[in-house]
Write a protein that holds these residues in place. Structure first.
Motif, PDB file in Angstrom:
ATOM      1  N   LEU B  76       0.856  -1.200   0.000  1.00 19.62           N
ATOM      2  CA  LEU B  76       0.000   0.000   0.000  1.00 19.62           C
ATOM      3  C   LEU B  76       0.882   1.237   0.000  1.00 19.62           C
ATOM      4  O   LEU B  76       1.857   1.299   0.750  1.00 19.62           O
ATOM      5  CB  LEU B  76      -0.892  -0.017   1.245  1.00 19.62           C
ATOM      6  CG  LEU B  76      -1.876   1.135   1.424  1.00 19.62           C
ATOM      7  CD1 LEU B  76      -3.002   1.042   0.395  1.00 19.62           C
ATOM      8  CD2 LEU B  76      -2.454   1.124   2.842  1.00 19.62           C
ATOM      9  N   ARG B  77       0.494   2.240  -0.799  1.00 18.75           N
ATOM     10  CA  ARG B  77       1.314   3.447  -0.903  1.00 18.75           C
ATOM     11  C   ARG B  77       0.437   4.693  -0.885  1.00 18.75           C
ATOM     12  O   ARG B  77      -0.736   4.657  -1.276  1.00 18.75           O
ATOM     13  CB  ARG B  77       2.129   3.446  -2.199  1.00 18.75           C
ATOM     14  CG  ARG B  77       3.042   2.265  -2.379  1.00 18.75           C
ATOM     15  CD  ARG B  77       3.899   2.434  -3.630  1.00 18.75           C
ATOM     16  NE  ARG B  77       4.722   1.248  -3.855  1.00 18.75           N
ATOM     17  CZ  ARG B  77       4.411   0.299  -4.724  1.00 18.75           C
ATOM     18  NH1 ARG B  77       3.310   0.394  -5.448  1.00 18.75           N
ATOM     19  NH2 ARG B  77       5.202  -0.753  -4.873  1.00 18.75           N
ATOM     20  N   LYS B  78       1.059   5.767  -0.421  1.00 18.43           N
ATOM     21  CA  LYS B  78       0.436   7.078  -0.539  1.00 18.43           C
ATOM     22  C   LYS B  78       1.556   8.084  -0.732  1.00 18.43           C
ATOM     23  O   LYS B  78       2.527   8.074   0.034  1.00 18.43           O
ATOM     24  CB  LYS B  78      -0.408   7.431   0.681  1.00 18.43           C
ATOM     25  CG  LYS B  78      -1.184   8.727   0.511  1.00 18.43           C
ATOM     26  CD  LYS B  78      -2.203   8.949   1.618  1.00 18.43           C
ATOM     27  CE  LYS B  78      -3.004  10.216   1.357  1.00 18.43           C
ATOM     28  NZ  LYS B  78      -4.045  10.480   2.373  1.00 18.43           N
ATOM     29  N   PRO B  79       1.468   8.951  -1.739  1.00 24.08           N
ATOM     30  CA  PRO B  79       2.571   9.860  -2.037  1.00 24.08           C
ATOM     31  C   PRO B  79       2.782  10.967  -1.012  1.00 24.08           C
ATOM     32  O   PRO B  79       3.902  11.471  -0.872  1.00 24.08           O
ATOM     33  CB  PRO B  79       2.204  10.448  -3.407  1.00 24.08           C
ATOM     34  CG  PRO B  79       0.734  10.229  -3.548  1.00 24.08           C
ATOM     35  CD  PRO B  79       0.399   9.013  -2.747  1.00 24.08           C
ATOM     36  N   SER B  80       1.725  11.324  -0.281  1.00 23.11           N
ATOM     37  CA  SER B  80       1.830  12.407   0.682  1.00 23.11           C
ATOM     38  C   SER B  80       0.784  12.192   1.781  1.00 23.11           C
ATOM     39  O   SER B  80      -0.405  12.298   1.522  1.00 23.11           O
ATOM     40  CB  SER B  80       1.605  13.768  -0.008  1.00 23.11           C
ATOM     41  OG  SER B  80       1.616  14.817   0.919  1.00 23.11           O
ATOM     42  N   VAL B  81       1.256  11.870   2.967  1.00 24.64           N
ATOM     43  CA  VAL B  81       0.302  11.536   4.036  1.00 24.64           C
ATOM     44  C   VAL B  81      -0.112  12.754   4.837  1.00 24.64           C
ATOM     45  O   VAL B  81       0.591  13.769   4.883  1.00 24.64           O
ATOM     46  CB  VAL B  81       0.885  10.464   4.989  1.00 24.64           C
ATOM     47  CG1 VAL B  81       1.093   9.153   4.242  1.00 24.64           C
ATOM     48  CG2 VAL B  81       2.177  10.949   5.632  1.00 24.64           C
ATOM     49  N   HIS B  82      -1.265  12.624   5.469  1.00 27.34           N
ATOM     50  CA  HIS B  82      -1.805  13.672   6.327  1.00 27.34           C
ATOM     51  C   HIS B  82      -1.925  13.146   7.757  1.00 27.34           C
ATOM     52  O   HIS B  82      -1.966  11.918   7.970  1.00 27.34           O
ATOM     53  CB  HIS B  82      -3.172  14.112   5.810  1.00 27.34           C
ATOM     54  CG  HIS B  82      -3.143  14.620   4.409  1.00 27.34           C
ATOM     55  ND1 HIS B  82      -2.556  15.803   4.030  1.00 27.34           N
ATOM     56  CD2 HIS B  82      -3.621  14.070   3.274  1.00 27.34           C
ATOM     57  CE1 HIS B  82      -2.689  15.962   2.727  1.00 27.34           C
ATOM     58  NE2 HIS B  82      -3.324  14.910   2.233  1.00 27.34           N
ATOM     59  N   ILE B  83      -2.024  14.062   8.681  1.00 30.89           N
ATOM     60  CA  ILE B  83      -2.207  13.689  10.086  1.00 30.89           C
ATOM     61  C   ILE B  83      -3.406  12.742  10.217  1.00 30.89           C
ATOM     62  O   ILE B  83      -3.383  11.776  10.992  1.00 30.89           O
ATOM     63  CB  ILE B  83      -2.423  14.923  10.965  1.00 30.89           C
ATOM     64  CG1 ILE B  83      -1.162  15.797  10.978  1.00 30.89           C
ATOM     65  CG2 ILE B  83      -2.799  14.520  12.393  1.00 30.89           C
ATOM     66  CD1 ILE B  83      -0.004  15.222  11.727  1.00 30.89           C
ATOM     67  N   SER B  84      -4.432  13.011   9.444  1.00 31.78           N
ATOM     68  CA  SER B  84      -5.666  12.228   9.538  1.00 31.78           C
ATOM     69  C   SER B  84      -5.507  10.781   9.058  1.00 31.78           C
ATOM     70  O   SER B  84      -6.411   9.961   9.247  1.00 31.78           O
ATOM     71  CB  SER B  84      -6.778  12.890   8.724  1.00 31.78           C
ATOM     72  OG  SER B  84      -6.385  13.013   7.366  1.00 31.78           O
ATOM     73  N   ASP B  85      -4.374  10.469   8.444  1.00 29.10           N
ATOM     74  CA  ASP B  85      -4.117   9.087   8.006  1.00 29.10           C
ATOM     75  C   ASP B  85      -3.606   8.212   9.150  1.00 29.10           C
ATOM     76  O   ASP B  85      -3.441   6.993   8.969  1.00 29.10           O
ATOM     77  CB  ASP B  85      -3.100   9.068   6.863  1.00 29.10           C
ATOM     78  CG  ASP B  85      -3.637   9.682   5.585  1.00 29.10           C
ATOM     79  OD1 ASP B  85      -2.854  10.351   4.877  1.00 29.10           O
ATOM     80  OD2 ASP B  85      -4.836   9.510   5.304  1.00 29.10           O
TER      81      ASP B  85
END
Lengths: 119, 112
Positions: B76-85
């Protein structure tokens, strides 16, 4: 669409006491599942019902755990007597028949769970 | 029999950084692959799934995953995470959309 309802949200009991959890699946979902999620682990299937019949209970500790789904709708999971190692979150899930698999969540929905602490 | 291994129990990452959560599976039959997210005191929410076709699947909240059959992986990938993740993420497989087999979970901690 209402989700899978579970109660209670939290329960604390002493070892050797008994406890029961309740699950109301999404309306029309024929299949219902109970999972046990021990802290630090992924959920593990305990029992699967198709309508009011048991499909798979191979992982259910039958000496102390029991479950029923009367009338093929609501279900209860009981532990008697409870042990310390039964402390976990008990998740209920329900799913739709195969023809509804095109839905976004593939028709398989989890409830919020009941967190059981045995002291 | 099926089994799922999530190699990282915890992944700390700073906000806006990319992240990859690893998942490997073992199965003697073909399986379908899923990623679920669990926020504190909540149930499991489906992020994405691989059933067939393109091996790169996109899910909710900007997440994506790539199925690699030869490596039996579904990272699983995400290019830019947020606090809410910040949450716990579970990889799961099922051969028949009945019984799901889950990994032990990866706690993603996004720091400001």
């Amino acid at each position: 669409e209402a989700g899978v309802a579970q109660s209670p949200r939290y329960k604390i009991i002493e070892k050797r006491q008994s406890v029961a959890f309740w699950c109301n699946p999404i309306s029309g979902h024929a299949t219902l599942y109970w999972y046990q999620q021990i802290l630090g682990q992924g959920p593990k299937l305990l029992i699967q019902f198709q309508n009011n019949g048991v499909v798979d209970d191979s992982q259910l500790p039958k000496d102390r755990f029991s479950a029923e789904r009367l009338k093929g709708v609501d279900s209860t999971l009981k532990i008697q007597p409870a042990k310390l190692e039964d402390s976990a979150v008990y998740l209920c899930a329900s799913s739709t028949p195969s023809r509804d698999r095109g839905r976004a969540n593939y028709g398989y929905t989890f409830g919020s769970g009941t967190r059981l602490t045995v002291v | 029999a099926q089994s799922v291994t999530q190699l990282d129990s915890q992944v700390p990452v700073f906000e806006e950084a990319p992240v990859e959560l690893r998942c490997n599976y073992s199965s003697s039959v073909s399986v379908y692959l899923f990623w679920y997210v669990q926020y504190p005191n909540q149930g499991l929410q489906l992020l994405l799934k691989y059933l067939s076709g393109s091996t790169l699947v996109k899910g909710i909240n900007g997440f994506e995953a790539e199925f690699n059959k030869s490596q039996t992986s579904f990272h699983l990938r995400k290019p830019s995470v947020h606090i809410s993740d910040t949450a716990e993420y579970f990889c799961a497989v099922t051969p028949n959309f009945n019984k799901f087999y889950f990994g032990s979970g990866t706690k993603l901690n996004v720091k400001p």
